[in-house]
Write a protein that holds these residues in place. Structure first.
Motif, PDB file in Angstrom:
ATOM      1  N   TYR A 119     -30.329   3.556 -47.206  1.00  0.00           N
ATOM      2  CA  TYR A 119     -29.355   2.579 -46.724  1.00  0.00           C
ATOM      3  C   TYR A 119     -27.934   2.937 -47.140  1.00  0.00           C
TER       4      TYR A 119
ATOM      5  N   VAL B 295     -26.773   5.624 -44.644  1.00  0.00           N
ATOM      6  CA  VAL B 295     -26.427   5.033 -43.345  1.00  0.00           C
ATOM      7  C   VAL B 295     -25.088   4.300 -43.454  1.00  0.00           C
ATOM      8  N   ASN B 296     -24.949   3.571 -44.547  1.00  0.00           N
ATOM      9  CA  ASN B 296     -23.724   2.814 -44.785  1.00  0.00           C
ATOM     10  C   ASN B 296     -22.498   3.713 -44.766  1.00  0.00           C
TER      11      ASN B 296
ATOM     12  N   LEU C  39     -21.511   5.178 -41.429  1.00  0.00           N
ATOM     13  CA  LEU C  39     -20.867   4.206 -40.543  1.00  0.00           C
ATOM     14  C   LEU C  39     -19.398   3.983 -40.904  1.00  0.00           C
ATOM     15  N   GLU C  40     -19.011   4.458 -42.091  1.00  0.00           N
ATOM     16  CA  GLU C  40     -17.599   4.368 -42.473  1.00  0.00           C
ATOM     17  C   GLU C  40     -16.895   5.571 -41.873  1.00  0.00           C
TER      18      GLU C  40
ATOM     19  N   ARG D  29     -14.766   7.518 -51.211  1.00  0.00           N
ATOM     20  CA  ARG D  29     -14.527   6.294 -50.416  1.00  0.00           C
ATOM     21  C   ARG D  29     -13.075   5.800 -50.586  1.00  0.00           C
TER      22      ARG D  29
ATOM     23  N   THR E  70     -11.833   4.176 -47.426  1.00  0.00           N
ATOM     24  CA  THR E  70     -12.313   2.797 -47.293  1.00  0.00           C
ATOM     25  C   THR E  70     -11.473   1.855 -48.137  1.00  0.00           C
ATOM     26  N   ARG E  71     -11.111   2.314 -49.344  1.00  0.00           N
ATOM     27  CA  ARG E  71     -10.257   1.494 -50.215  1.00  0.00           C
ATOM     28  C   ARG E  71      -8.907   1.236 -49.547  1.00  0.00           C
TER      29      ARG E  71
ATOM     30  N   GLU F 127      -8.255   1.380 -46.335  1.00  0.00           N
ATOM     31  CA  GLU F 127      -8.499   0.533 -45.155  1.00  0.00           C
ATOM     32  C   GLU F 127      -8.666  -0.935 -45.562  1.00  0.00           C
ATOM     33  N   GLN F 128      -9.288  -1.115 -46.747  1.00  0.00           N
ATOM     34  CA  GLN F 128      -9.519  -2.468 -47.253  1.00  0.00           C
ATOM     35  C   GLN F 128      -8.212  -3.142 -47.667  1.00  0.00           C
ATOM     36  N   LYS F 129      -7.353  -2.361 -48.373  1.00  0.00           N
ATOM     37  CA  LYS F 129      -6.145  -2.968 -48.927  1.00  0.00           C
ATOM     38  C   LYS F 129      -4.916  -2.804 -48.029  1.00  0.00           C
TER      39      LYS F 129
ATOM     40  N   PRO G  29      -4.650  -1.814 -44.396  1.00  0.00           N
ATOM     41  CA  PRO G  29      -5.214  -1.385 -43.103  1.00  0.00           C
ATOM     42  C   PRO G  29      -4.185  -0.761 -42.168  1.00  0.00           C
TER      43      PRO G  29
END
Lengths: 359, 377
Positions: B175, B178-179, B182-183, B332, B335-336, B338-340, B342
């Motif tokens: 998982y 897959v996770n 998908l990022e 990641r 992702t960080r 994108e989170q803070k 975007p």
């Protein structure tokens, strides 16, 4: 409606809570809108808001009379109106019964017994639920209180054992999706709460029901939905959206020390909720049939309800696209709006007009 | 009514349990322990090595140590096709719920890797927490290594868990993989397995030699054991482990007791800036000086400084390599951001964003215990 025994508000709302738990654990991810992880959590908050808003017409409805159900109140206004309501709520109850049976079938057929013909399982489930319904609401209420403890324990176990796998990086930036999508997803989840109709119809079977009981129930449901969404997002992340039943995937990951692979037991406990939910629905159908035909033919009405639920759910179990088309359609939302907002409001207004005319 | 219901329940028990012949008995099941996936690029076929448990093979009574597993090799255009050919050959049904790991061979790269995993995400009896690992050569070599009476997949699973606990390897479950796929910006990491010489003559064993960084876009990259430890420090995934450092006096052995990494993202000079702070508690387990009474408080301080410097240098090395040179975001960071922020990730493409990242690593080492030996002032 002829009354046998009444149950306490605690028993009644426990029954409704477990009924909603089943809808939650068999939630199919991305059925309405595929949202990002944080937006799914936000949508669950909106679900809570919609649930609270939906409780307002019900609380107002029972403000002056918390003893009579909606059918009796409607019959005081007009006999034919009460008959129409009987038919409407009967359709709603059967619809939720079919959806619940199909969810049960798809869930067990997908994750528990993939190689088994689910028709037999549904048949057994309906027999068990019919027996509970035949025994009356009291037996369902008592069973609910007993089942509540293992269900809460199973949920707590699943959530508590995920702390190591919880990752804040799995949360997306809030409002990545359109706000309309988030709100509509929240409303869709709220509209699956057919239990509101149970409150309107089964109130004559509940002792001294008050508005605060409804709000306590909504708070418990909202709390559970939001916590579940947070854990799902934090642990599974985007993987959750790839799974048919993300809550089951979460239960598979639950392990504590040497205690692992308990997903079969956990899901079995959750499935007890399905038996209770269908039992309440069948009991509801029986009371509505009785009100409609003014006859108390318990066994006949229960059998008819079972046959309808069984024969409608069987073709849908092995046809996932057909099932998804039905639950994606606006039928659920329409039934919810009419049954929870429109009908109680119409009765409240009609009663007021009638009272004024009398003066 | 009660009697009728009880009778019905009793009858249903017969149909719901294994009393009826249509339920598959265990001897007609392929209890899968591990699956190795290789890809034949010429024929465009998956080559699957399926390790199946054969409980009958254990010959404990006679003291023989025969292998409790059988390895089957099957080919197919898809994983499902290969598996179904295995069912046809053996006349048994596969059971994936006991599967311990999916090993991807070096020929399974890029999109092929994602496609191969699709089957396991979809399959009803497959579990999301099954380990995913990479083989430095063929996946079949890993599974077919003779380890006597042990189940090879089980042994490798234990090794991954142990190495992860000692911060020598990542432990990636299905998982997680897959996770991360998908990022958009992230790459995922898998423990890298290799067949190596064993201590006994002519013996072979499976060893974890580092980590493989994979993504849909880039070729697989290898992280050495040291780089893996540094990577785990960055990812706040260090549980325990050991470090050896050289001080002015001698070599020192340290045991990691606990470690916590805090990563803070901000914008500095218009670019994303990561402050990575590691706080690590260690025990001194060896101080290789010729005198048993040589270890003093000054040495303790120097040990802390040297260990901190060493870990920071290794972390910086891994960050530089993967962000600037390889442009493979295994941390990641994308992702960080994108989170803070975007808007920043929308403005720049992921490669430019990765190379623009600025960072600072700060490592604080605290020595907790020094063993049974005393310390001089």
């Amino acid at each position: 409606m002829e009354l046998n025994k009444k149950i306490t508000p605690f028993q009644f709302y426990t029954l409704l809570f477990l009924s909603r738990v089943f809808s939650m654990v068999t939630y199919i991810a991305g059925i309405k809108e595929k949202l990002s992880t944080t937006d799914e959590v936000l949508a669950s908050v909106f679900t809570g808001v919609f649930l609270a808003v939906s409780a307002i017409p019900i609380v107002l409805f029972f403000k002056n009379d918390n003893e009579s159900g909606i059918i009796k109140r409607a019959s005081c206004l007009s006999e034919s109106f009460s008959k129409i309501l009987c038919v409407f709520y009967l359709i709603e109850a059967l619809y939720f019964g079919i959806i619940t049976a199909v969810r049960f079938g798809v869930f067990t057929g997908s994750v528990m017994f993939p190689d088994t013909n689910m028709a037999f399982f549904i048949f057994i489930m309906l027999i068990a639920s019919s027996y509970i319904a035949f025994k009356g609401i009291e037996s369902a209420g008592r069973s609910a209180v007993i089942i509540l403890i293992p269900v809460l324990f199973a949920l707590f176990f699943v959530f508590a054992t995920q702390s190591d796998d919880f990752d804040f990086l799995n949360f997306s930036h809030p409002f990545t999706d359109k706000i309309t999508d988030i709100v509509s997803s929240g409303f869709y989840s709220a509209s699956r709460t057919g239990e509101f109709a149970f409150i309107l119809l089964l109130t004559p079977y509940v002792k001294k029901q008050k508005g605060r009981h409804i709000f306590l129930w909504i708070t418990a449901v909202m709390f559970l939905i939001v916590i579940t969404e947070i854990v799902l997002a934090g642990v599974l992340g985007r993987f959750g959206a790839t799974q048919l039943f993300s809550m089951y995937s979460l239960s598979v990951l639950a392990e504590f020390g040497f205690i692992e692979r308990l997903d079969a037991i956990i899901t079995c406990i959750w499935l007890l909720c399905a038996a209770l939910k269908i039992a309440v629905i069948i009991f509801l159908c029986e009371t509505l049939f009785s009100s409609l035909f003014r006859k108390r033919l318990k066994l006949l009405f229960i059998s008819i309800s079972c046959i309808i639920v069984f024969s409608a759910s069987i073709p849908l179990i092995n046809n996932i696209s057909g099932f998804l088309t039905i639950i994606r359609s606006p039928v659920t939302s329409l039934l919810f709006i009419i049954g929870i907002y429109v009908i109680p409001s119409v009765i409240i207004i009609a009663e007021k007009i009638k009272r004024r005319q009398k003066r | 009514m009660k009697k009728a219901v009880i009778t019905l329940i009793l009858i249903s028990l017969i149909f719901l349990t294994s009393c009826i012949p249509q339920n598959t008995e265990i001897k007609y099941r392929l209890v899968i322990e591990g699956i190795g996936i290789d890809y034949d690029n010429k024929k465009n076929l998956y080559e699957l090595t399926v390790q199946v448990l054969e409980p009958g093979n254990t010959d404990a009574e006679q003291g023989k140590s025969s292998s409790p597993v059988t390895n089957y090799t099957v080919k197919g255009k898809t994983i499902a096709q290969a598996i179904s050919s295995l069912c046809e050959n053996t006349g048994k049904y596969p059971l994936y719920s006991q599967n311990r790991m999916i090993i991807l061979g070096s020929t399974v790269t890029g999109e092929q890797m994602i496609k191969a995993l699709n089957f396991f995400v979809r399959e009803y009896t497959s579990r999301p927490d099954v380990f995913v690992a990479a083989a430095s050569g063929k996946a079949s070599d890993i599974l077919t290594t003779d380890v006597g009476s042990e189940v090879p997949a089980k042994l490798t699973e234990s090794e991954i868990e142990l190495c992860h606990d000692n911060s020598l390897s990542v432990d990636t479950e299905l998982y997680n993989t897959v996770n991360l796929t998908l990022e958009e910006s992230s790459c995922f990491t898998l423990p890298l397995l290799e067949v190596a010489e064993d201590r006994i003559p002519d013996g072979k064993t499976v060893k974890i030699t580092g980590t493989r960084a994979c993504s849909k876009r880039t070729d697989p990259l290898k992280l050495s054991a040291e780089e893996t430890q540094a990577y785990l420090f960055i990812m706040n995934d260090v549980k325990t482990g050991s470090i050896s450092i050289d001080t002015e006096k001698t070599a020192v052995g340290l045991d990691i007791i606990e470690s916590k990494t805090k990563t803070t993202l901000s914008i500095k000079n218009g670019v994303p800036f990561f402050l990575i702070e590691v706080r690590c508690k260690v025990d001194v387990i060896e101080f290789g000086d010729e005198s048993f009474l040589a270890f003093n408080e000054k040495d303790l301080k120097k040990t802390e400084e040297s260990a901190g410097r060493l870990i920071a240098e290794r972390m910086a090395g891994v960050l530089d390599r993967f962000l600037k040179n390889e442009k493979c975001d295994i941390f990641r960071f994308g992702t960080r951001i994108e989170q803070k922020y975007p808007e920043l990730s929308e403005k720049m493409n992921s490669d430019d964003l990765l190379s623009s990242i600025d960072y600072k690593v700060r490592v604080t080492i605290d020595v907790g215990r020094i063993g049974q030996m005393t310390i001089k002032k």
